[in-house]
Design a protein around this motif. Structure first.
Motif, short mmCIF file in Angstrom:
data_model
loop_
_atom_site.label_atom_id
_atom_site.label_comp_id
_atom_site.label_asym_id
_atom_site.label_seq_id
_atom_site.Cartn_x
_atom_site.Cartn_y
_atom_site.Cartn_z
N THR A 537 0.83 -1.19 0.00
CA THR A 537 0.00 0.00 0.00
C THR A 537 0.86 1.24 0.00
OG1 THR A 537 -1.81 1.14 1.13
CG2 THR A 537 -0.16 0.07 2.51
N SER A 538 0.29 2.34 -0.43
CA SER A 538 0.99 3.61 -0.51
C SER A 538 0.09 4.71 -0.02
CB SER A 538 1.42 3.87 -1.96
OG SER A 538 1.96 5.15 -2.10
N TRP A 539 0.60 5.55 0.88
CA TRP A 539 -0.10 6.73 1.36
C TRP A 539 0.80 7.94 1.10
CZ3 TRP A 539 -0.44 2.67 5.28
CH2 TRP A 539 -1.71 2.08 5.33
N GLY A 540 0.41 8.76 0.17
CA GLY A 540 1.21 9.94 -0.13
C GLY A 540 2.61 9.57 -0.55
N MET A 541 3.59 9.90 0.28
CA MET A 541 5.00 9.64 -0.02
C MET A 541 5.55 8.48 0.79
SD MET A 541 6.20 11.92 -2.25
CE MET A 541 7.94 12.20 -1.89
N PHE A 542 4.68 7.59 1.27
CA PHE A 542 5.13 6.50 2.14
C PHE A 542 4.56 5.18 1.65
CE2 PHE A 542 5.70 4.39 6.33
CZ PHE A 542 7.02 4.76 6.56
N ASP A 543 5.43 4.16 1.52
CA ASP A 543 5.02 2.83 1.07
C ASP A 543 5.18 1.83 2.20
OD1 ASP A 543 4.66 3.96 -1.40
OD2 ASP A 543 6.53 3.19 -2.25
N VAL A 544 4.23 0.90 2.31
CA VAL A 544 4.27 -0.16 3.31
C VAL A 544 3.99 -1.49 2.63
CG1 VAL A 544 3.26 -1.10 5.43
CG2 VAL A 544 3.56 1.37 5.18
N ASN A 545 4.83 -2.48 2.88
CA ASN A 545 4.65 -3.83 2.33
C ASN A 545 4.68 -4.84 3.47
OD1 ASN A 545 4.80 -2.65 -0.22
ND2 ASN A 545 7.00 -2.96 -0.34
N VAL A 546 3.74 -5.78 3.44
CA VAL A 546 3.68 -6.85 4.43
C VAL A 546 3.57 -8.17 3.69
CG1 VAL A 546 2.44 -7.81 6.42
CG2 VAL A 546 2.53 -5.33 6.09
N ALA A 547 4.31 -9.19 4.16
CA ALA A 547 4.24 -10.51 3.51
C ALA A 547 4.31 -11.61 4.55
CB ALA A 547 5.38 -10.67 2.51
N LEU A 548 3.43 -12.58 4.43
CA LEU A 548 3.48 -13.82 5.20
C LEU A 548 3.97 -14.91 4.26
CD1 LEU A 548 -0.02 -13.63 6.94
CD2 LEU A 548 2.17 -13.01 7.95
N PHE A 549 4.86 -15.79 4.72
CA PHE A 549 5.43 -16.79 3.82
C PHE A 549 5.63 -18.12 4.53
CE2 PHE A 549 8.95 -14.51 5.79
CZ PHE A 549 9.78 -15.53 6.23
N ARG A 550 5.63 -19.17 3.72
CA ARG A 550 5.98 -20.52 4.17
C ARG A 550 6.80 -21.18 3.08
NH1 ARG A 550 4.76 -26.02 4.30
NH2 ARG A 550 4.74 -26.92 6.41
N ILE A 551 8.02 -21.60 3.42
CA ILE A 551 8.94 -22.22 2.46
C ILE A 551 9.34 -23.59 2.98
CG2 ILE A 551 11.12 -21.99 1.21
CD1 ILE A 551 11.00 -18.99 1.76
N GLU A 552 9.39 -24.54 2.06
CA GLU A 552 9.87 -25.88 2.41
C GLU A 552 10.91 -26.31 1.39
OE1 GLU A 552 8.15 -30.42 2.77
OE2 GLU A 552 6.83 -28.74 3.26
#
Length: 717
Positions: A537-552
């Motif tokens: 997501t992006s608000w004005g001049m600020f970006d935020v990224n969130v990720a959940l992951f599972r690796i095998e």
């Protein structure tokens, strides 16, 4: 009477026509001229003004794609950030990426090119340049940015490490003249200079060039009696053969020469606890220790838009890497820090011929828009050693202690004889892929792809070559697989993207570290799977990224008792990443975040590792970097940040622990103009509290860098 009329308004690019009507009487009025005010959207070009935010990244198979619309976790370190951090290596450039752990430490050969991402460690000296392998450390002076794609990415990059891809993007020629000169010191007596020149070669801009020249002197580093001399000569040429056709050529020659060692430690089988880290400014290696690489790389790329439907992309690259190592190491044998001494002596050559060819198509069926790509990658790599010689590893008598270093004995003979011309491994990696991204609606899109991957690896042993001249060829292993990948993307609002993605990849088996009993043995290939759920997501001049992951993936580790590196069981890594970057206020820029992860080994025959955290796997990381424009002096910025690494288990049975550590940095930057040219003065202090701490890869311990003061001046024309 005052009248005002708002004629037009659009978000992002707004044109407002304002009429001020002054009426002096019912029949007379004065109308002022119309004034157009244009407000542009902030560009995500990686600049300081953009808060170091980048708008796009290269994923090879998918081409250059908007980060907002890419259903994978991708983070970018742009050139402006690298310059302001005064980064000397990729490790410096990525030090505030909260998804990356720099296990190799800054005093490693080549500046530390081995990274741990989502708990998996990239192969030492394995890097990508514009999507193709280099198989060597890469300088950053001729790079525009460094892109990090987290997790298994073979679907996108051909064959890739399950940790992810660290992809260096070359600087391209500019259409207007650009000249930059930097002079500075990386700490202690490491003086350096860097020149960056670019511009058109003809009047219509069809031809353009870029040249980068850099040299770091042989002065002593912050580690006693150690030097890191290196040089770079790099040229890039672009030719716009037609309006929609571009041909790009690159050539670079890179050389580094590290003298005085790089403080490598291995762990003895008798250790019950890990000793506290000693003073990192001390040198635990002999004066005759030396490591140097000479790297030559040439690449040719073509992009051409055939018509409104089809686009073709292709690249060919050749790399030649000569390596020499007289590389001592200490093995810690007691809880009190006693160590024994040895050295590994070899000369090696890596030669890689590789390329890719992709055909992109934009079509529409049943009202659905398709962005499809069909293509292949091919990579042939040959590894050679210099032979004959008696043995790679030589052990010395005597015992030292990490708190009171002991001088190394005089070196024993055993240097390689002749050039590195005896092939000990040859690998061919071939993939063919098809992917289609379907825009189902304005909010929903579906990505679906399939990859055919083939590995052909052959090994030769020269263990008896010095005595009878015979070479033993190990049984070749060949394996192929067809693997699927998919992603579903939903955009509830224009500035928010959510996604779920699945990648399955055939992985080249890991190579046993040079410190093990089966050094340089390549293990069998295996399949790795990743599921990722994310939001951007992006608000004005600020970006935020969130990720959940599972690796095998397959589990590989070094048995402390036998010192044999082997595969046994499976590794499962589950976690969450949070990354934020941009301007909180016009005068305040912030970047950072955290990674929280749980990793464990399952289905292993070795009972002591079942349910344990894989060795050298960080499970908690946090990073924060900030810049603040001081109001009382225009152009003056206060900079700084901190890095947190949670505790890490050093062995597969989880008995040895590296404690958590926090390090902090501070700096100042002053930007002004001199004779109408931009001047930037920078000074930084890294590890300001001079913390003593260990860093770790699956095969070695190294010491984190001591407090380091460094500065530079950059003049841009």
């Amino acid at each position: 009477m005052l009248k005002a009329a708002l004629q037009r308004a659009r978000l992002g690019e707004t044109s407002v026509a304002v009429f001020l009507v002054l009426q002096g009487s019912a029949r007379a009025q004065t109308v002022l001229p119309e004034i157009d005010i244009v407000v542009q959207k902030p560009q995500r070009d990686g600049s300081e003004a953009a808060g170091y935010r980048s708008g796009a990244a290269s994923t090879l198979l998918l081409g250059d794609r908007s980060l907002q619309d890419t259903p994978y976790s991708v983070n970018v370190a742009p050139r402006a950030l690298m310059s302001n951090l005064q980064a000397a290596s990729a490790q410096d450039a990525l030090k505030y990426n909260p998804t990356v752990y720099e296990g190799a430490a800054t005093n490693m050969v080549g500046g530390g090119s081995s990274f741990t991402i989502r708990g998996f460690t990239t192969d030492t000296n394995e890097s990508y340049v514009d999507g193709l392998h280099l198989y060597a450390s890469s300088p950053i002076e001729d790079k525009e940015r460094i892109e990090v794609l987290n997790g298994p990415a073979s679907f996108l990059f051909g064959f890739a490490n399950p940790a992810g891809v660290v992809n260096y993007i070359m600087k391209r020629p500019t259409t207007t003249p650009y000249y930059s000169v930097v002079a500075g010191d990386f700490g202690a007596a490491q003086g350096y200079a860097h020149v960056d020149l670019s511009g058109p070669l003809d009047t219509d801009g069809a031809f353009a060039y870029r040249v980068n020249l850099a040299h770091v002197g042989s002065g002593e580093t912050t580690i006693s009696s150690q030097s890191h001399e290196r040089s770079l000569a790099s040229v890039a040429l672009d030719w716009r053969a037609a309006e929609s056709t571009k041909l790009m050529f690159d050539y670079s020659h890179y050389y580094f020469d590290i003298r005085g060692g790089d403080n490598l430690f291995t762990i003895g089988s008798a250790l019950k606890t890990l000793p506290k880290a000693p003073d990192p400014s001390k040198n635990f290696m002999p004066a005759y220790a030396r490591s140097y690489d000479m790297v030559d790389r040439a690449a040719l790329r073509l992009t051409s838009k055939i018509d409104e439907t089809f686009n073709v992309r292709g690249s060919f690259a050749y790399s030649d890497v000569d390596m020499f190592r007289n590389r001592p190491r200490d093995q810690i044998t007691t809880n009190l820090g006693n160590y024994t001494m040895s050295r590994n002596y070899y000369r090696m050559n890596k030669e890689a011929i590789e390329g890719y060819l992709y055909l992109d198509a934009e079509i529409e069926t049943f009202g659905w828009k398709h962005n499809a790509t069909l293509g292949m990658t091919d990579e042939d790599v040959r590894y050679r050693y210099a032979y004959p010689y008696s043995t790679q590893t030589v052990s010395y008598s005597g015992v030292g202690n990490i708190y009171l270093p002991t001088a190394y004995p005089v070196d024993k003979p055993g240097a390689p004889i002749g050039p590195a011309d005896k092939t000990f491994e040859r690998t061919n990696l071939l993939t063919a892929s098809f992917v289609d991204t379907v825009s189902l609606t304005d909010q929903w899109s579906l990505l679906a792809g399939v990859t055919f991957a083939s590995i052909d690896d052959r090994n030769w042993s020269y263990s008896t070559y010095p005595t009878n001249g015979k070479v033993t060829e190990a049984p070749a292993y060949q394996k192929s697989a067809v693997t699927p990948s998919a992603a579903l993307t939903y955009k509830p609002w224009s500035n928010v993207t959510t996604y779920v993605s699945y990648i399955e990849a055939l992985q080249k088996g890991p190579t046993a570290p040079s410190t093990t009993a089966n050094a340089n043995q390549t293990l069998a290939p295996y399949l790795a799977q990743q599921v990722e759920l994310g939001a951007k997501t992006s608000w004005g001049m600020f970006d935020v990224n969130v990720a959940l992951f599972r690796i095998e993936k397959a589990n590989a580790f070094t048995n402390v008792t036998t010192n044999v590196y082997s595969e046994d069981g499976r590794e499962t890594h589950e976690g969450v990443e949070f990354v934020a970057m941009g301007k909180v206020l016009p005068e305040l820029t912030v970047t950072g975040g955290f990674t929280l992860m749980h990793a464990k080994v399952t289905n292993a025959d070795t009972a002591s590792v079942v349910g344990k955290v894989p060795a050298a796997t960080p499970q908690k990381l946090a990073r924060l970097y900030a810049e603040y424009a001081l109001p009382f002096v225009p152009g003056l910025f206060l900079t700084g940040g901190f890095s947190y690494n949670g505790k890490i288990f050093a062995d597969a049975s989880n008995t040895l622990v590296l404690p958590s550590v926090v390090t902090g940095d501070l700096g100042l930057r002053y930007e002004t103009r001199v004779f109408d040219h931009a001047l930037a003065l920078r000074v930084n202090v890294a590890n300001i509290s001079d913390e003593h701490y260990w860093s770790i890869t699956p095969s070695t311990l190294t010491l984190g860098a001591p407090r380091t003061i460094f500065g530079s001046a950059q003049l841009t024309f």
